[in-house]
Design an enzyme around this catalytic site. Structure first.
Site, PDB file in Angstrom:
ATOM      1  N   THR A 184     -82.494  51.644 -15.641  1.00 41.62           N
ATOM      2  CA  THR A 184     -82.696  50.761 -14.480  1.00 41.62           C
ATOM      3  C   THR A 184     -82.387  49.307 -14.858  1.00 41.62           C
ATOM      4  OG1 THR A 184     -84.384  52.236 -13.604  1.00 41.62           O
ATOM      5  CG2 THR A 184     -84.380  49.980 -12.762  1.00 41.62           C
ATOM      6  N   SER A 244     -80.199  56.227 -21.096  1.00 42.43           N
ATOM      7  CA  SER A 244     -81.649  56.077 -21.162  1.00 42.43           C
ATOM      8  C   SER A 244     -82.252  57.024 -22.206  1.00 42.43           C
ATOM      9  CB  SER A 244     -82.231  56.398 -19.784  1.00 42.43           C
ATOM     10  OG  SER A 244     -83.625  56.327 -19.814  1.00 42.43           O
ATOM     11  N   GLY A 245     -83.118  56.484 -23.061  1.00 45.00           N
ATOM     12  CA  GLY A 245     -83.699  57.274 -24.141  1.00 45.00           C
ATOM     13  C   GLY A 245     -84.521  58.461 -23.667  1.00 45.00           C
ATOM     14  N   CYS A 300     -88.120  59.982  -9.644  1.00 46.41           N
ATOM     15  CA  CYS A 300     -88.324  58.529  -9.699  1.00 46.41           C
ATOM     16  C   CYS A 300     -88.796  57.975  -8.359  1.00 46.41           C
ATOM     17  CB  CYS A 300     -87.041  57.829 -10.115  1.00 46.41           C
ATOM     18  SG  CYS A 300     -86.393  58.470 -11.648  1.00 46.41           S
TER      19      CYS A 300
HETATM   20  C1  LIG Z   1     -78.912  58.952 -12.913  1.00 46.61           C
HETATM   21  C2  LIG Z   1     -80.044  58.036 -13.252  1.00 46.61           C
HETATM   22  N1  LIG Z   1     -79.854  56.711 -13.292  1.00 46.61           N
HETATM   23  C3  LIG Z   1     -80.840  55.854 -13.598  1.00 46.61           C
HETATM   24  C4  LIG Z   1     -82.109  56.289 -13.871  1.00 46.61           C
HETATM   25  C5  LIG Z   1     -83.180  55.307 -14.252  1.00 46.61           C
HETATM   26  O1  LIG Z   1     -83.409  55.425 -15.634  1.00 46.61           O
HETATM   27  P1  LIG Z   1     -84.681  54.768 -16.372  1.00 46.61           P
HETATM   28  O2  LIG Z   1     -85.821  55.672 -16.117  1.00 46.61           O
HETATM   29  O3  LIG Z   1     -84.257  54.744 -17.819  1.00 46.61           O
HETATM   30  O4  LIG Z   1     -84.848  53.403 -15.829  1.00 46.61           O
HETATM   31  C6  LIG Z   1     -82.377  57.666 -13.818  1.00 46.61           C
HETATM   32  C7  LIG Z   1     -83.761  58.175 -14.008  1.00 46.61           C
HETATM   33  O5  LIG Z   1     -84.181  59.111 -13.367  1.00 46.61           O
HETATM   34  C8  LIG Z   1     -81.323  58.555 -13.512  1.00 46.61           C
HETATM   35  O6  LIG Z   1     -81.519  59.877 -13.464  1.00 46.61           O
END
Ligand SMILES: Cc1ncc(COP(=O)(O)O)c(C=O)c1O
Length: 387
Positions: free
Chosen positions: A83, A210-211, A333
């Site tokens: 994000t 993303s980790g 999310c």
């Molecule tokens: C395709 C995608 N983009 C972005 C994100 C956001 O990632 P983060 O949780 O590392 O902020 C996610 C998380 O679900 C995702 O699946």
């Protein structure tokens, strides 16, 4: 076989098929990071012996991340996750490339991190084109071609969709984007560590990962920015991370992400072979249930995801009833909001079908026995709900 030693069901009585929401930490990743929460606590910016040693570990992690995506270590910026990486990138391109134009293209099935950042930019006078998708979740390349303009500064397309697993034709998209001199960004959060990525070969200018989607902890990620692309500082301070993101580095998590990338590079192929057979077994069994179908392209789909519509079922109620089963409806999310998935809606699915859809996302610690148990539990629940 490392995966055999780490059985979530045996250890914690959890049937976990929600790896796209987040993954457990690989025990080897945890082992790698622990010393940096204990004795290896020095600040990597400190010039004393201890600081320099930590700085070397950060350097190693940066190389491990870069190697996994075919980048140079100087092109890797550590972030708190995808994000943040997406915000740094999209807002940064908007600010620095304003002299070329104020038009950005993205896709209606992107993650909210991209969509909401674009919505924010609309309030600042930028024009955003949200490309529609076809029934199978794929964009139409002709549609993209028609939308590209001389004032387009960025095209941002997700590589692998988090809800359906649909894989967009990244190479073709980047080629079209570069024809008009715009930048191409790929949200590769659900792809990195699962399938091969080579940023040069794919023509990717900016990428995020993303980790916690790849067996490292939450709160760590990375942004790849191709050499020569200028972005403004996102946080101001000590000039860390090529001046983009100032702030003392989160060393334990950075080391963990590096280790996760190293493991992925070595084991991705063998993990994929196991996971695809488990996913197919799960899917074949569930599709025997009358009035079920898969959402999204079957051919252009990653191996660990199956998004299935169980006509007439309420996915929310199902998830609530299956106490030791972790699966997802829509994107985790945004799951605090009970709305039909914007991804399934963009693919033309009715609200009823969207609410009846479950996402199963598998990972490297799943076993055949777990798949069998989930199928049994689901069948029992569906019978109960339909009785
Ligand atoms: C395709 C995608 N983009 C972005 C994100 C956001 O990632 P983060 O949780 O590392 O902020 C996610 C998380 O679900 C995702 O699946």
């Amino acid at each position: 076989m490392f995966w055999k030693k780490f059985n979530l069901n045996k250890q914690y009585n959890i049937l976990y098929l929600d790896y796209n929401a987040t993954t457990p930490i690989d025990p080897r990743v945890l082992d790698a990071m622990l010393p940096f929460l204990k004795e290896n606590f020095a600040n990597p910016s400190s010039t004393h012996y201890f600081g320099s040693n930590i700085n070397e570990s950060v350097k190693t992690a940066r190389i491990q991340v870069a190697n996994l995506i075919g980048a140079d270590e100087t092109e890797i910026i550590f972030t708190s996750g995808s994000t943040e990486a997406i915000n740094i990138a999209i807002k940064g391109v908007a600010e620095n490339y304003i002299n070329k134009g104020k038009h950005i293209i993205t896709v209606s099935t992107e993650h909210k991190a991209v969509l909401d950042t674009c919505k924010y930019l609309e309030t600042k006078g930028y024009e955003i084109t949200y490309l529609p998708v076809q029934k199978n979740g794929l964009i139409n390349l002709n549609e993209l071609n028609k939308s590209l303009r001389s004032d387009t500064i960025l095209v941002s397309v997700m590589y692998v969709n988090n809800e359906t697993g649909v894989i967009q034709p990244i190479k073709e998209i980047s080629a079209l984007t570069h024809e008009i001199g715009a930048l191409f960004m790929a949200d590769a959060t659900q792809a990195v560590g699962k399938i091969e990525i080579d940023v040069d070969d794919f023509g990717i200018d900016i990428l995020c990962l993303s980790g916690h989607k790849m067996y490292a902890p939450k709160g760590i990620g990375a942004l790849y920015v191709k050499k020569g692309i200028r972005l403004p500082a996102y946080t101001h301070g000590g000039g860390h991370e090529n001046g983009l993101r100032s702030g003392t580095l989160n060393v334990p998590s950075i080391v963990a992400l590096g280790k996760a990338c190293e493991i992925a590079e070595q084991e991705m192929q063998q993990d994929a072979e196991r996971i695809v057979s488990l996913r197919n077994e799960l899917e074949n069994e569930l599709l025997k249930i009358p009035e079920t179908f898969v959402n999204g392209s079957i051919e252009n789909r990653i191996y660990n995801v199956s998004n299935i519509c169980f006509k007439g079922c309420d996915a929310n109620v199902m998830i609530g009833r299956m106490k030791n089963v972790a699966v997802s409806n829509g994107s985790a999310c945004t799951s605090a909001v009970i709305e039909p998935s914007h991804v399934l809606a963009a693919m033309g699915l009715s609200d009823d079908y969207a609410f009846a859809s479950l996402r199963f996302s598998l990972g490297k610690f799943n076993t055949k026995e777990e798949i069998k148990s989930v199928v049994e539990i689901l069948k029992t629940e569906l019978e109960f709900m339909n009785s």
